[in-house]
Enzyme design. Structure first.
Site, mmCIF file in Angstrom:
data_model
loop_
_atom_site.group_PDB
_atom_site.id
_atom_site.type_symbol
_atom_site.label_atom_id
_atom_site.label_comp_id
_atom_site.label_asym_id
_atom_site.label_seq_id
_atom_site.Cartn_x
_atom_site.Cartn_y
_atom_site.Cartn_z
ATOM 1 N N LYS A 29 -0.529 -6.338 -1.456
ATOM 2 C CA LYS A 29 0.752 -7.055 -1.473
ATOM 3 C C LYS A 29 0.812 -8.154 -0.399
ATOM 4 O O LYS A 29 -0.003 -8.172 0.535
ATOM 5 C CB LYS A 29 1.879 -6.039 -1.292
ATOM 6 C CG LYS A 29 2.042 -5.082 -2.475
ATOM 7 C CD LYS A 29 3.241 -4.151 -2.262
ATOM 8 C CE LYS A 29 3.536 -3.319 -3.490
ATOM 9 N NZ LYS A 29 4.746 -2.472 -3.313
ATOM 10 N N TYR B 58 7.730 -4.996 -12.315
ATOM 11 C CA TYR B 58 8.723 -4.053 -11.791
ATOM 12 C C TYR B 58 9.917 -3.885 -12.722
ATOM 13 O O TYR B 58 11.018 -3.552 -12.273
ATOM 14 C CB TYR B 58 9.176 -4.504 -10.401
ATOM 15 C CG TYR B 58 8.118 -4.302 -9.338
ATOM 16 C CD1 TYR B 58 7.572 -3.038 -9.114
ATOM 17 C CD2 TYR B 58 7.680 -5.355 -8.543
ATOM 18 C CE1 TYR B 58 6.601 -2.838 -8.133
ATOM 19 C CE2 TYR B 58 6.715 -5.165 -7.557
ATOM 20 C CZ TYR B 58 6.187 -3.900 -7.357
ATOM 21 O OH TYR B 58 5.236 -3.704 -6.384
ATOM 22 N N PHE C 28 17.520 -2.510 -4.632
ATOM 23 C CA PHE C 28 16.432 -3.197 -3.934
ATOM 24 C C PHE C 28 15.666 -4.168 -4.835
ATOM 25 O O PHE C 28 14.731 -4.824 -4.390
ATOM 26 C CB PHE C 28 15.463 -2.170 -3.332
ATOM 27 C CG PHE C 28 14.809 -1.257 -4.338
ATOM 28 C CD1 PHE C 28 13.645 -1.637 -4.994
ATOM 29 C CD2 PHE C 28 15.347 -0.007 -4.630
ATOM 30 C CE1 PHE C 28 13.040 -0.804 -5.932
ATOM 31 C CE2 PHE C 28 14.742 0.839 -5.557
ATOM 32 C CZ PHE C 28 13.587 0.431 -6.203
ATOM 33 N N ARG D 210 -3.964 6.337 -6.377
ATOM 34 C CA ARG D 210 -2.625 6.733 -5.910
ATOM 35 C C ARG D 210 -2.739 7.649 -4.690
ATOM 36 O O ARG D 210 -1.964 7.528 -3.738
ATOM 37 C CB ARG D 210 -1.841 7.436 -7.031
ATOM 38 C CG ARG D 210 -1.437 6.534 -8.190
ATOM 39 C CD ARG D 210 -0.373 5.519 -7.856
ATOM 40 N NE ARG D 210 0.899 6.106 -7.522
ATOM 41 C CZ ARG D 210 2.060 5.433 -7.523
ATOM 42 N NH1 ARG D 210 2.095 4.143 -7.866
ATOM 43 N NH2 ARG D 210 3.170 6.010 -7.185
ATOM 44 N N THR E 28 5.033 6.347 -1.428
ATOM 45 C CA THR E 28 5.669 5.028 -1.541
ATOM 46 C C THR E 28 6.273 4.573 -0.218
ATOM 47 O O THR E 28 6.127 3.408 0.171
ATOM 48 C CB THR E 28 6.763 5.077 -2.626
ATOM 49 O OG1 THR E 28 6.163 5.478 -3.867
ATOM 50 C CG2 THR E 28 7.425 3.711 -2.797
ATOM 51 N N ARG F 91 -1.187 3.320 2.952
ATOM 52 C CA ARG F 91 0.187 3.069 3.401
ATOM 53 C C ARG F 91 0.472 3.797 4.722
ATOM 54 O O ARG F 91 1.207 3.283 5.570
ATOM 55 C CB ARG F 91 1.170 3.509 2.315
ATOM 56 C CG ARG F 91 1.214 2.529 1.125
ATOM 57 C CD ARG F 91 1.920 3.131 -0.061
ATOM 58 N NE ARG F 91 2.204 2.162 -1.117
ATOM 59 C CZ ARG F 91 2.629 2.505 -2.340
ATOM 60 N NH1 ARG F 91 2.804 3.795 -2.644
ATOM 61 N NH2 ARG F 91 2.868 1.587 -3.242
ATOM 62 N N ASN G 194 5.157 -2.258 1.565
ATOM 63 C CA ASN G 194 4.307 -1.059 1.690
ATOM 64 C C ASN G 194 2.855 -1.308 1.294
ATOM 65 O O ASN G 194 2.174 -0.418 0.798
ATOM 66 C CB ASN G 194 4.930 0.128 0.948
ATOM 67 C CG ASN G 194 5.076 -0.131 -0.535
ATOM 68 O OD1 ASN G 194 4.753 -1.215 -1.016
ATOM 69 N ND2 ASN G 194 5.553 0.863 -1.257
ATOM 70 N N HIS H 257 0.026 -1.987 -4.176
ATOM 71 C CA HIS H 257 0.566 -1.489 -5.453
ATOM 72 C C HIS H 257 -0.578 -0.858 -6.226
ATOM 73 O O HIS H 257 -1.694 -1.359 -6.193
ATOM 74 C CB HIS H 257 1.141 -2.648 -6.286
ATOM 75 C CG HIS H 257 1.387 -2.265 -7.723
ATOM 76 N ND1 HIS H 257 2.534 -1.623 -8.104
ATOM 77 C CD2 HIS H 257 0.612 -2.379 -8.834
ATOM 78 C CE1 HIS H 257 2.463 -1.369 -9.418
ATOM 79 N NE2 HIS H 257 1.310 -1.825 -9.876
HETATM 80 P P1 IDP Z 1 5.198 2.916 -6.107
HETATM 81 O O1 IDP Z 1 4.873 1.525 -5.605
HETATM 82 O O2 IDP Z 1 4.684 3.973 -5.159
HETATM 83 O O3 IDP Z 1 4.786 3.140 -7.535
HETATM 84 P P2 IDP Z 1 7.934 2.692 -7.066
HETATM 85 O O4 IDP Z 1 8.970 3.756 -6.999
HETATM 86 O O5 IDP Z 1 7.377 2.359 -8.409
HETATM 87 O O6 IDP Z 1 6.779 3.064 -6.040
HETATM 88 O O7 IDP Z 1 8.606 1.393 -6.440
HETATM 89 C C1 IDP Z 1 7.979 0.145 -6.580
HETATM 90 C C2 IDP Z 1 8.083 -0.614 -5.284
HETATM 91 O O8 IDP Z 1 9.446 -0.929 -5.029
HETATM 92 C C3 IDP Z 1 7.636 0.188 -4.051
HETATM 93 O O9 IDP Z 1 6.247 0.096 -3.842
HETATM 94 C C4 IDP Z 1 8.424 -0.460 -2.940
HETATM 95 O O10 IDP Z 1 7.779 -1.658 -2.491
HETATM 96 C C5 IDP Z 1 9.718 -0.840 -3.632
HETATM 97 N N1 IDP Z 1 10.772 0.150 -3.444
HETATM 98 C C6 IDP Z 1 10.917 1.325 -4.092
HETATM 99 N N2 IDP Z 1 12.009 1.992 -3.678
HETATM 100 C C7 IDP Z 1 12.568 1.203 -2.730
HETATM 101 C C8 IDP Z 1 13.751 1.340 -1.901
HETATM 102 O O11 IDP Z 1 14.480 2.316 -1.958
HETATM 103 N N3 IDP Z 1 13.987 0.304 -1.032
HETATM 104 C C9 IDP Z 1 13.174 -0.784 -0.935
HETATM 105 N N4 IDP Z 1 12.080 -0.951 -1.695
HETATM 106 C C10 IDP Z 1 11.769 0.031 -2.576
HETATM 107 MG MG MG Z 2 5.496 2.416 -9.301
#
Ligand code: IDP
Ligand code: MG
Length: 134
Positions: free
Chosen positions: A10, A50, A58, A86, A92, A103, A113, A116
């Site tokens: 990212k 997304y 967010f 993963r 996450t 991470r 984070n 992806h």
């Molecule tokens: P993942 O990347 O581990 O699959 P997801 O739940 O699919 O996690 O969320 C996608 C991305 O959205 C996350 O990697 C993170 O950057 C962002 N994200 C998810 N939840 C939040 C939140 O509560 N606040 C801010 N950013 C979030």
């Molecule tokens: Mg995801």
């Protein structure tokens, strides 16, 4: 089972000069890098990646962030590539990600984070098509 997954380093990690150490983590697994490209995502690509999060608080910030600078897009393949990546990436929220995961070692906050990775073989197929074409 041999499979492909879509991985993206990212914008925050690219800005911080972390491409090489993160790539090393993925290469260390033995998975094969099939495709690798530096690019800045369009808002359409960010939104498509997304789509499942549209409407969440967010979401707008997430699209701003993921399009804020270059990312490294890649396709990795090998046995259970989706799950292996993963696990390597960690939780996450970097605060919850174990030390030793990408991470956990390089991230601090949920909004940035570091990496992806596809969360299922179906997501992987969709994301690879989105970012590299059929
Ligand atoms: P993942 O990347 O581990 O699959 P997801 O739940 O699919 O996690 O969320 C996608 C991305 O959205 C996350 O990697 C993170 O950057 C962002 N994200 C998810 N939840 C939040 C939140 O509560 N606040 C801010 N950013 C979030
Ligand atoms: Mg995801």
């Amino acid at each position: 089972m041999n499979q492909q997954t879509y991985i993206m380093i990212k914008p925050d990690a690219v800005r911080r000069g972390l491409i090489a150490p993160i790539l090393q983590r993925f290469e260390n697994t033995g998975l094969v890098i099939e495709k690798l490209e530096l690019a800045t995502l369009s808002r359409e690509q960010g939104a498509a990646n997304y789509a499942e999060h549209e409407g969440k608080p967010f979401y707008d910030g997430l699209i701003d962030y993921i399009t804020s600078g270059p990312v490294v897009k890649m396709v990795l393949s090998g046995p259970d590539a989706v799950l292996v990546c993963r696990k390597l990436m960690g939780a996450t929220n970097p605060r919850d990600a174990a030390p030793g995961t990408i991470r956990g070692d390089y991230g601090l906050i949920m909004d940035a984070n570091v990496v992806h990775g596809s969360d299922s073989p179906e997501s992987a197929r969709r994301e690879i098509e989105l970012f590299f074409g059929a």
